[in-house]
Design an enzyme around this catalytic site. Structure first.
Site, PDB file in Angstrom:
ATOM      1  N   GLU A  97      -8.618  -1.755  -4.921  1.00 40.22           N
ATOM      2  CA  GLU A  97      -9.351  -0.639  -4.291  1.00 40.22           C
ATOM      3  C   GLU A  97     -10.558  -1.174  -3.518  1.00 40.22           C
ATOM      4  OE1 GLU A  97      -7.872   2.056  -4.314  1.00 40.22           O
ATOM      5  OE2 GLU A  97      -6.910   2.420  -6.247  1.00 40.22           O
ATOM      6  N   GLU A 128     -11.486   5.194  -1.522  1.00 39.35           N
ATOM      7  CA  GLU A 128     -11.336   3.949  -2.283  1.00 39.35           C
ATOM      8  C   GLU A 128     -12.454   3.837  -3.320  1.00 39.35           C
ATOM      9  OE1 GLU A 128      -8.595   2.912  -2.055  1.00 39.35           O
ATOM     10  OE2 GLU A 128      -7.931   3.306  -0.017  1.00 39.35           O
ATOM     11  N   HIS A 131     -11.426   5.959  -6.199  1.00 33.48           N
ATOM     12  CA  HIS A 131     -10.401   5.281  -6.999  1.00 33.48           C
ATOM     13  C   HIS A 131     -11.028   4.193  -7.866  1.00 33.48           C
ATOM     14  CE1 HIS A 131      -7.332   6.488  -3.664  1.00 33.48           C
ATOM     15  NE2 HIS A 131      -7.806   7.519  -4.328  1.00 33.48           N
ATOM     16  N   TYR A 137     -14.068   4.552 -15.085  1.00 33.15           N
ATOM     17  CA  TYR A 137     -14.022   5.637 -16.077  1.00 33.15           C
ATOM     18  C   TYR A 137     -12.934   5.373 -17.135  1.00 33.15           C
ATOM     19  CZ  TYR A 137     -13.248  10.528 -17.650  1.00 33.15           C
ATOM     20  OH  TYR A 137     -13.073  11.671 -18.376  1.00 33.15           O
ATOM     21  N   GLU A 200      -1.087  -0.955   0.580  1.00 31.70           N
ATOM     22  CA  GLU A 200      -1.150   0.423   0.074  1.00 31.70           C
ATOM     23  C   GLU A 200       0.233   1.068   0.069  1.00 31.70           C
ATOM     24  OE1 GLU A 200      -4.483   1.826   2.812  1.00 31.70           O
ATOM     25  OE2 GLU A 200      -5.207   2.535   0.871  1.00 31.70           O
ATOM     26  N   GLU A 234      -3.260   7.924  -1.468  1.00 36.92           N
ATOM     27  CA  GLU A 234      -2.661   6.759  -0.799  1.00 36.92           C
ATOM     28  C   GLU A 234      -1.641   7.191   0.243  1.00 36.92           C
ATOM     29  OE1 GLU A 234      -4.168   4.126  -1.027  1.00 36.92           O
ATOM     30  OE2 GLU A 234      -5.110   4.171  -3.000  1.00 36.92           O
ATOM     31  N   HIS A 237      -3.521   7.639   3.209  1.00 37.62           N
ATOM     32  CA  HIS A 237      -4.027   6.371   3.761  1.00 37.62           C
ATOM     33  C   HIS A 237      -2.929   5.648   4.543  1.00 37.62           C
ATOM     34  CE1 HIS A 237      -7.125   6.289   0.237  1.00 37.62           C
ATOM     35  NE2 HIS A 237      -7.239   7.352   1.008  1.00 37.62           N
TER      36      HIS A 237
HETATM   37 MN    MN Z   1      -6.020   3.620  -0.281  1.00 35.88          MN
HETATM   38 FE    FE Z   2      -6.984   3.584  -3.236  1.00 39.93          FE
END
Ligand code: MN
Ligand code: FE
Length: 360
Positions: A97, A128, A131, A137, A200, A234, A237
């Site tokens: 990421e 990103e 992510h 987390y 990706e 994604e 993306h």
């Molecule tokens: Mn991405």
């Molecule tokens: Fe990502």
């Protein structure tokens, strides 16, 4: 054509022809040099549309409660192989990421010139960050030692090689790249192809499939949910970079020759090879519903779809999707209760449709 505004004793002349000239100079690269971030008139409508779709999908990791996952992580109902998949997921994506975000901010967004392209790339980079934050987390909720994750980048050779494959194609494009030179235009087109379609678009999908397969068996529901949202992001993306690639190549026809097309297919071959090596590391022993062979077939299938998406000939040809259920699992449009209130809140009054996941 001039438009004249007479305000009191002063008159202001707006020259529409000059504005049209400026619009005509809007290009993916080598466009009008300007500090003004003027979106209108839009030339790349797809970029603005994708920006809107991405924003409507906004999510925050801490809205997804990790209680069940924590319980399962510590219990005997989960096998060591299944825990290993989660560790590989967290280990690989924590690096990936960041690498994607860095390449957007320091290569692609720097080099493109049209403001609407910079707009959508800014959102892309922010996603990103979301992510990367979701992985933080997960790591902290499961109480995984944070150093373990860093160590995986260096000590799992298949992760290291996947990362090097993409960072090599990013590092060389950093400074003062003269984009009037065809060879530099090619280098940028390759970067956009590799990040969008190979990384990706293909190399993310081995783990996506494995983690969502666990999710389907009710294992790690919160992690699965976060990966579903990540996967939905994604797919946007991949579209951003696919459109960017197509427009870049169309506006700079000198890039396109048979040689270049073969180079791109070779890059995809290499990406697939690295991904298969990685899949074998993720699945050293079989687990319920998970076989390394099936995942390798899946990667062949995905890679071919990505190649076709940018008008290139598939590598395997006739490859089939061994996981038809996967398209269903990631189809978040059917989501009923889980996240509804929250998504509506983020979306405010906008009634945008979630983009299709039909590229799977
Ligand atoms: Mn991405
Ligand atoms: Fe990502």
């Amino acid at each position: 054509m001039d438009t004249v505004f007479q305000i009191g004793s002063r008159s202001f002349v707006l020259d529409e022809d000059k504005a049209r000239e400026a619009f005509a100079a809007k290009r993916v690269i080598n466009g009008r040099k300007t500090e003004a971030f003027n979106l209108l008139p839009l030339k790349y409508q797809w970029a603005y549309d994708l920006y809107r779709a991405m924003k409507a999908n906004h999510w925050e990791p801490e809205d997804i409660p990790m209680g069940k996952d924590i319980e399962q992580w510590q219990s005997n109902s989960i096998s060591d192989q299944e825990r290993w998949i989660i560790r590989m997921g967290i280990g690989y994506f924590s690096a990936a990421e960041g690498i994607v975000g860095d390449n957007i901010q320091h290569v692609v967004r720097e080099l493109v010139t049209a403001p609407e392209l910079k707009l959508v790339l800014g959102r892309h980079a922010h996603e990103e960050n979301i992510h990367a934050d979701s992985l933080l987390y997960m790591i902290s909720s499961l109480r995984i030692n944070p150093h373990e994750c860093e160590a995986m980048f260096e000590q799992i050779p298949s992760i290291k090689r996947k990362n090097e494959f993409v960072t090599n194609i990013s590092r060389s494009l950093r400074r003062d790249l003269d984009l009037t030179l065809v060879e530099n235009q090619k280098a940028l087109a390759k970067n956009i192809f590799v990040f969008g379609q190979c990384m990706e678009g293909t190399q993310f999908y081995g783990l996506f499939g494995m983690i969502l397969s666990l999710y389907r068996q009710n294992k790690f529901p919160a992690i699965g949910q976060m990966f579903r949202y990540t996967l939905r992001d994604e797919s946007n993306h991949i579209e951003v970079f696919r459109n960017l690639f197509m427009d870049l190549v169309n506006e700079n026809p000198a890039i396109q020759d048979d040689n270049f097309r073969e180079e791109l297919r070779d890059l995809m071959r290499e990406a697939v090879r690295l991904e298969k090596e990685f899949i074998v590391d993720c699945l050293p022993v079989g687990a319920v519903g998970l076989s390394a062979d099936d995942f390798c077939t899946y990667i062949d299938y995905i890679a071919d779809r990505r190649l076709e998406g940018v008008g290139l000939k598939p590598i395997t040809q006739g490859s089939k999707n061994p996981f038809p259920w996967l398209a269903e699992t990631i189809d978040i449009k059917k989501e009923q209760n889980f996240f509804e209130g929250r998504v509506t809140e983020y979306q405010k009054a906008s009634a945008l449709e979630v983009p299709d996941d039909d590229d799977l």
